[in-house]
Design a protein around this motif. Structure first.
Motif, short mmCIF file in Angstrom:
data_model
loop_
_atom_site.label_atom_id
_atom_site.label_comp_id
_atom_site.label_asym_id
_atom_site.label_seq_id
_atom_site.Cartn_x
_atom_site.Cartn_y
_atom_site.Cartn_z
N ALA A 273 14.63 50.32 109.56
CA ALA A 273 13.35 50.50 110.25
C ALA A 273 12.93 49.26 111.03
O ALA A 273 11.89 49.28 111.69
CB ALA A 273 12.25 50.85 109.23
N ALA A 276 12.42 49.80 114.89
CA ALA A 276 11.81 51.11 115.12
C ALA A 276 11.43 51.32 116.58
O ALA A 276 11.54 52.43 117.11
CB ALA A 276 10.58 51.28 114.23
N ILE A 286 13.46 58.06 111.62
CA ILE A 286 13.28 57.14 110.49
C ILE A 286 13.11 57.88 109.17
O ILE A 286 13.79 57.55 108.18
CB ILE A 286 12.10 56.18 110.75
CG1 ILE A 286 12.47 55.21 111.88
CG2 ILE A 286 11.75 55.40 109.49
CD1 ILE A 286 11.34 54.28 112.28
#
Length: 539
Positions: A273, A276, A286
């Protein structure tokens, strides 16, 4: 598991209408912002104009899933399981890794829920500032940068040791080669990084599956001339090993020692993550990666530990090998005993890719965290400079001089920010169904996960407090991180006079409005029945 977005309230529509403006160049973004770095980028933790404009979305869901797998399957599995069995016995090692696997599950689901709503560069570092306290974001962020500055060179050094399994060539040659390769991957298109890690993860998975099958064949007597082992090592010397103390207490301490070490084997799963803002459709990709990576990792580790416990006795002297090469692997020990000569070189080669993969992931996590800190004016603005293809090259260059140091770090920030988000939603009357991704039980699993993380953090170096085992170096390496983070937090808090964010003041309506405004521009991939037999690994 629910993956639906609940109906937006009228307030959400009002916020969306008043907050967002259309830009022909950059799409939808808050009307108060303009092109370039400014205070609105600092005060609003939604995806900022700067990162949305300068970074490129080159990572797909398959990349994220494999990033998590590549980060967790490494030397800890290929080389470290023998040490775990030696310390705690086959059952003690199995319970230790399974316990940590459950903690990782709690962290992953908390991380997924928050990152799906706030898919920003730096992940939980930025979340900590937005949802809890700017000083916490500063402390966690610089701690993570510091840890990766020191862990990347340690991985490169490990590569040099691994090459010594084959050659006596000067280690400096390999240091230079892999520094250059690591910097190249760090400065290249983010998709290049994703594809390299994707390939590494595939190689690791294939090797793990092969070693598990090979181990079962050896255990059951499938190799000509090698007698079946069966489960005799579970009976003698037994399922548990006494460690530090005697009796059941000693067996428990053996289990606990494995558990504290297993944390580092799973480290890296959360890195999926970190980028992101460079991920395509992060609010779908995710959560999918978070919930699927965990199960694959646990399955691989649990099966591998079971097989290792069948192949090698906990009191086997060959497990004392301290070369840190393939010779230390319990799979190699068993294969060599069965007369299969090629296995050591294969394992050593894959472990080299694991170490390089770890250095690549450390560079990604460290540079994106540093970039996120610069976005919030917690680091010099020069770190916001990016290449034309969207890579923060100044951040990468900052890491290069530190590639000869060694350290490793761990953070519990993902669980902390999850609690603050859920509490703020409750305070503001926003139902959890409004989250892009949520699970009814995540709150309770996060409480358990946070408790275990803190307990492991505080007891990770317990052996130095037992009679005759004091070691200053071990004490410092186990507990130095705690005062460093506290000092960074207090210094920034005093200098900037930051306050813990009130649950009522967190601008969640803006976050949900932005989440609703971002279109899902890539339809779900429909795989054929044939492709499913391969794509289950990452999809």
């Amino acid at each position: 598991m629910s993956n639906t977005r609940g109906p937006k309230s009228a307030a959400f529509h009002d916020v969306a209408a008043s907050t967002y403006a259309e830009s022909p160049e950059y799409g939808t973004f808050p009307a108060s912002r303009h092109d370039g770095f400014n205070d609105s980028d600092v005060n609003n933790d939604l995806v900022t104009v700067t990162e949305d404009r300068d970074l490129k979305r080159g990572l797909a869901q398959r990349h994220l899933s494999m990033l998590g797998i590549a980060g967790a399957i490494g030397t800890g599995l290929f080389l470290g399981l023998g040490s775990a069995v030696q310390t705690a016995g086959p059952l003690g090692a199995l319970l230790g890794y399974f316990t940590v696997g459950l903690v990782v599950c709690a962290v992953q689901f908390a991380l997924g829920e928050v990152s799906a709503l706030l898919p920003v560069t730096g992940s939980f570092v930025r979340h900590a500032e937005f949802l809890v306290d700017p000083a916490l974001g500063f402390a966690v962020g610089w701690n993570l940068v510091y840890g990766n500055l020191l862990s990347i060179p340690s991985e490169i050094t490990a590569i040099c040791v691994l090459f010594q399994f084959w050659t006596d060539l000067n280690p400096s040659v390999f240091i230079i080669i892999f520094i250059v390769l690591t910097v190249f991957v760090g400065i290249a298109f983010i998709r290049v990084y994703g594809e390299i890690e994707f390939i590494f993860a595939i190689l690791k998975i294939l090797l793990v599956v092969f070693l598990i099958i090979l181990g079962l064949v050896i255990d059951l007597g499938g190799i000509p001339g090698t007698p079946a082992i069966g489960g005799k090592f579970w009976r003698d010397p037994g399922p548990f090993v006494e460690h530090v103390a005697t009796g059941h207490w000693g067996e428990f301490l053996g289990y606990w020692s494995v558990m504290t070490g297993a944390v580092f084997s799973f480290a890296g799963v959360e890195s999926l993550a970190m980028a992101a803002a460079e991920t395509k459709n992060p609010r779908r990709a995710i959560p999918a990666a978070c919930k699927r990576v965990f199960f694959r990792i646990v399955i691989f580790y649990v099966l591998a530990i079971v097989v290792v416990g069948l192949l090698v006795a906990s009191n086997d002297e060959r497990l004392n090998d301290s070369s840190s090469t393939a010779a230390q692997s319990p799979f190699v020990i068993a294969a060599s005993a069965a007369g299969i000569p090629a296995i050591p070189s294969v394992v050593n080669a894959i472990v080299i890719t694991s170490a390089w993969s770890a250095s690549n992931q450390g560079l990604l996590a460290g540079t994106r965290t540093l970039y996120g800190l610069a976005l919030k004016k917690q680091a010099p603005s020069v770190f916001l400079r990016t290449t034309s293809w969207g890579v923060p090259y100044v951040c990468v260059l900052f890491f290069v001089p530190f590639m000869f140091l060694s350290f490793l770090t761990l953070s519990n920030a993902a669980l902390t920010v999850f609690f603050w988000l859920r509490s703020a939603m409750t305070r503001q009357g926003i139902p959890k169904e409004s989250l892009p991704w949520h699970n009814s039980w995540t709150l309770y699993s996060s409480y358990a996960g946070l408790f275990m993380c803190l307990l492991i953090l505080l007891t990770g170096g317990y052996e130095v407090f037992t009679t005759g085992n004091w070691d200053a170096q071990s004490f410092v390496s186990s507990y130095l991180d705690i005062p460093l983070v506290l000092a960074a937090y207090l210094i920034w808090k005093l200098l900037k006079k930051t306050k813990i964010v009130s649950l009522s003041d967190i601008p969640l309506e803006e976050a949900f409005a932005q989440a609703a405004e971002v279109p899902d521009d890539e339809p779900p991939f429909k795989k054929s029945s044939k492709a499913h037999w391969i794509s289950w690994i990452w999809d």
